[in-house]
Design an enzyme around this catalytic site. Structure first.
Site, short mmCIF file in Angstrom:
data_model
loop_
_atom_site.label_atom_id
_atom_site.label_comp_id
_atom_site.label_asym_id
_atom_site.label_seq_id
_atom_site.Cartn_x
_atom_site.Cartn_y
_atom_site.Cartn_z
N THR A 1 0.68 -1.34 -0.20
CA THR A 1 -0.11 0.02 -0.18
C THR A 1 0.91 0.93 -0.17
O THR A 1 0.27 2.18 -0.59
CB THR A 1 -0.94 -0.15 0.90
OG1 THR A 1 -1.46 -1.05 1.30
CG2 THR A 1 -2.35 0.87 1.06
N ASP B 1 -1.11 -7.37 9.56
CA ASP B 1 -0.58 -8.28 9.28
C ASP B 1 1.08 -8.84 9.95
O ASP B 1 1.18 -7.31 10.02
CB ASP B 1 -0.44 -7.29 7.88
CG ASP B 1 0.80 -7.77 7.47
OD1 ASP B 1 1.44 -9.04 6.76
OD2 ASP B 1 0.81 -7.27 5.67
N1 LIG Z 1 9.48 4.84 10.31
C1 LIG Z 1 9.88 4.12 9.55
N2 LIG Z 1 11.42 4.13 9.04
C2 LIG Z 1 12.15 3.05 8.26
N3 LIG Z 1 11.65 2.39 7.44
C3 LIG Z 1 10.06 1.93 7.39
C4 LIG Z 1 8.92 2.68 8.36
N4 LIG Z 1 7.93 2.25 8.17
C5 LIG Z 1 8.06 1.55 6.88
N5 LIG Z 1 9.53 1.08 6.79
C6 LIG Z 1 10.06 0.11 5.52
O1 LIG Z 1 8.84 0.76 4.20
C7 LIG Z 1 8.25 -0.59 3.99
C8 LIG Z 1 6.84 -1.04 3.85
O2 LIG Z 1 5.78 0.42 4.57
P1 LIG Z 1 4.49 -0.55 5.76
O3 LIG Z 1 4.80 -1.42 6.28
O4 LIG Z 1 4.22 0.69 5.96
O5 LIG Z 1 4.08 -0.06 3.89
P2 LIG Z 1 2.82 -1.37 3.14
O6 LIG Z 1 2.37 -1.30 2.36
O7 LIG Z 1 1.54 -1.04 4.42
O8 LIG Z 1 4.10 -2.66 3.81
P3 LIG Z 1 3.13 -3.57 3.99
O9 LIG Z 1 2.85 -4.35 2.19
O10 LIG Z 1 4.33 -4.74 4.77
O11 LIG Z 1 2.14 -4.33 4.54
C9 LIG Z 1 8.33 -1.63 5.52
O12 LIG Z 1 8.69 -2.86 5.03
C10 LIG Z 1 9.66 -1.09 5.93
O13 LIG Z 1 10.33 -1.69 5.72
#
Ligand SMILES: Nc1ncnc2c1ncn2[C@@H]1O[C@H](COP(=O)(O)OP(=O)(O)OP(=O)(O)O)[C@@H](O)[C@H]1O
Ligand SMILES: *[C@@H]1O[C@H](CO)[C@@H](O)[C@H](O)[C@H]1NC(C)=O
Ligand SMILES: *[C@@H]1O[C@H](CO)[C@@H](O)[C@H](O)[C@H]1NC(C)=O
Ligand SMILES: *[C@@H]1O[C@H](CO)[C@@H](O)[C@H](O)[C@H]1NC(C)=O
Length: 463
Positions: free
Chosen positions: A97, A228
């Site tokens: 996302t 998740d």
């Molecule tokens: N505050 C942060 N500092 C550094 N890296 C981060 C941070 N927040 C997220 N990330 C990195 O960015 C990636 C994606 O962020 P996030 O998990 O919020 O997105 P998502 O689209 O919800 O991912 P998923 O498909 O895993 O649910 C994470 O897997 C993490 O490695």
């Protein structure tokens, strides 16, 4: 200013919650049905329904955060103005996302921050666009997840939850409804790397996770489940484990009519829980988190290379969380018991002292050169381990065939234990400073080097 449940918002409360009060969501609603229509194809009714549903969920969450007075006015001080001056923007990660970038904000205190936004090419948006052929609607659908995470981050306050530093919501950027959250920057978890760190550090991470789950089970918003739950949802910020992805969180416990409705299923195992008189599956969120912590973290990080005496207790923790006999209360208590035993040195087995096999000499130090390595060392170019005291260090040195002398350094680990440096090459030892070196008697007698000095400097109180 105190907030009492049900009262109106204090004047300067969280900007986001103010934003989520009716007018702002009205803006969102307008976006859904408004001017974008001119730019995009008509929105399919099913996408419209999904958007309405997400908006209703978000309203509910914001209302319950307000009712619980669970918002932090200090959160989110940084806004769109600060974002516009961002420099050094680089990608750090992306998921289904969201897109995460790092940047320095002029008013962010010079520290780097993480900026989260909707990932336009992520699976969430692209699958939706394939299905509905309506990119801007799909973008908004994903933006609701980001907004949900923002409300949660503003309502939760715990060292194990990544801190929200700000947010930017700019409806003028229609049709790309622009939402960006500003978070403290972390480093993604590397499980492989973690497996190679000392037990003490892996234990710290598990303890921090236990503390987080204990908090989530009794959060201001109720008992929260991370739906998740995987290592990639966590980051390390200054050595502290934090959950960084909160869009997939359930704030409600499953409703039920009978116990049969309360099955908690995992690929390898399922659990039957009780249906309470209130028609909720009792503790299902807490238990779901705990079993996930067991299967993704504890089993890998807790047991191996743990101090021998602690192993049965760690095995109990694994067994009790793996069978969900423990809740977060008992789990946290067990972790603190292990920590206490470890810090106090009570885990050390009563063995005959080995320190008598060493001569303690004051006023020596070692050249900072490469030496023999041990595992898992705190330093790559040598053997550095945390110890309870000289006695434990002596036992370790005696168990390493290469070890001929060791120092207790002034550096300590998070538990307050000193790091000890184990070395082999006695010729690297040079006079100077006021540190104490412990030299194996057998090694000292073999070398004629410094022989004259041994007797003069030997400490009388170390025998
Ligand atoms: N505050 C942060 N500092 C550094 N890296 C981060 C941070 N927040 C997220 N990330 C990195 O960015 C990636 C994606 O962020 P996030 O998990 O919020 O997105 P998502 O689209 O919800 O991912 P998923 O498909 O895993 O649910 C994470 O897997 C993490 O490695
Ligand atoms: C816990 O221990 C019991 C008894 O030894 C065993 O049957 C069970 O499989 C163990 N559970 C886990 C998760 O290790
Ligand atoms: C956990 O402990 C808290 C108090 O510290 C208590 O209120 C709560 O009921 C306990 N939970 C369980 C499931 O025992
Ligand atoms: C020990 O140190 C000396 C002096 O620095 C060096 O010449 C020698 O090669 C070292 N021996 C070993 C086995 O590393």
């Amino acid at each position: 200013m105190r907030c009492s449940p049900g009262s109106a918002l204090p004047a300067r409360s969280g900007a986001l919650l103010a934003l989520l009060a009716a007018p702002a969501l009205l803006v969102l609603a307008l976006l859904v049905s408004g001017p974008w229509r001119l730019l995009d194809s008509p929105m399919p009714p099913s996408l419209m329904r999904e958007l309405e549903q997400r908006e209703a969920d978000l309203r509910r969450l914001a209302a319950s955060a307000r009712a619980a007075c669970a918002f932090s006015p200090a959160a989110g001080a940084l806004g769109c103005a600060e974002l516009s001056g961002a420099t050094g923007v680089r990608l750090v990660g992306s998921g289904i996302t969201k897109l995460v970038q790092r940047a320095v904000l002029p008013r962010g205190g010079g520290h780097e921050v993480a900026l989260k936004s909707v990932h336009p090419a992520g699976r969430d948006v692209s699958l939706c666009a394939q299905r509905y052929a309506h990119p801007s609607g799909c973008y908004r659908l994903a933006a609701y997840k980001l907004l949900k995470e923002m409300v949660l981050l503003q309502s939760l306050e715990h060292p194990g939850v990544v801190k929200l530093r700000g947010q930017c919501y700019d409806p003028s950027l229609v049709p790309e409804m622009k939402v960006v959250t500003v978070l403290e920057l972390g480093v993604p978890l590397e499980m492989i790397q973690l497996l190679q760190t000392p037990w003490e550090e892996r234990f710290k991470l598990c303890l921090e996770l236990a503390e987080l789950l204990h908090y989530l089970a009794k959060s201001p918003l109720g008992s929260l489940a991370l739906l998740d739950f995987q290592p990639r949802q966590f980051v390390m910020v200054n050595g502290v484990l934090k959950v960084a992805d909160l869009d997939d969180v359930s704030t409600e416990e499953l409703s039920c009519e009978g116990h049969g409705d309360c099955t908690l299923e995992f690929p390898t195992k399922s659990f039957s829980l009780r249906c309470s008189a209130q028609g909720k599956c009792e503790g299902i969120n807490e238990k779901r988190n705990l079993f996930n912590a067991y299967r993704y973290f504890f089993t890998y990080l807790l047991p191996h290379t743990a101090p021998f005496v602690l192993q049965p207790i760690l095995k109990d923790i694994l067994n009790a969380t793996g069978d969900l006999r423990y809740g977060t209360n008992e789990t946290l208590r067990a972790f603190h018991r292990v920590l206490h035993l470890y810090k106090s040195g009570l885990y050390l087995q009563k063995k005959p002292s080995q320190l008598k096999d060493y001569i303690a000499l004051k006023g020596f130090h070692s050249r900072d050169t490469e030496d023999y390595k041990c595992w898992p060392s705190y330093r790559h170019l040598g053997c550095v381990l945390s110890v309870h005291n000289e006695e434990e260090a002596a036992a370790i040195c005696s168990s390493h065939p290469q070890c001929q002398h060791f120092f207790i350094t002034l550096q300590t680990t998070w538990t307050g234990r000193p790091l000890a440096l184990f070395r082999s090459n006695l010729t690297e030892l040079i006079p100077g400073g006021d540190r104490v070196v412990y030299v194996k008697r057998s090694a000292a007698s073999k070398t004629s080097l410094l022989q004259g000095d041994w007797e003069n400097t030997e400490l009388s109180d170390k025998e």
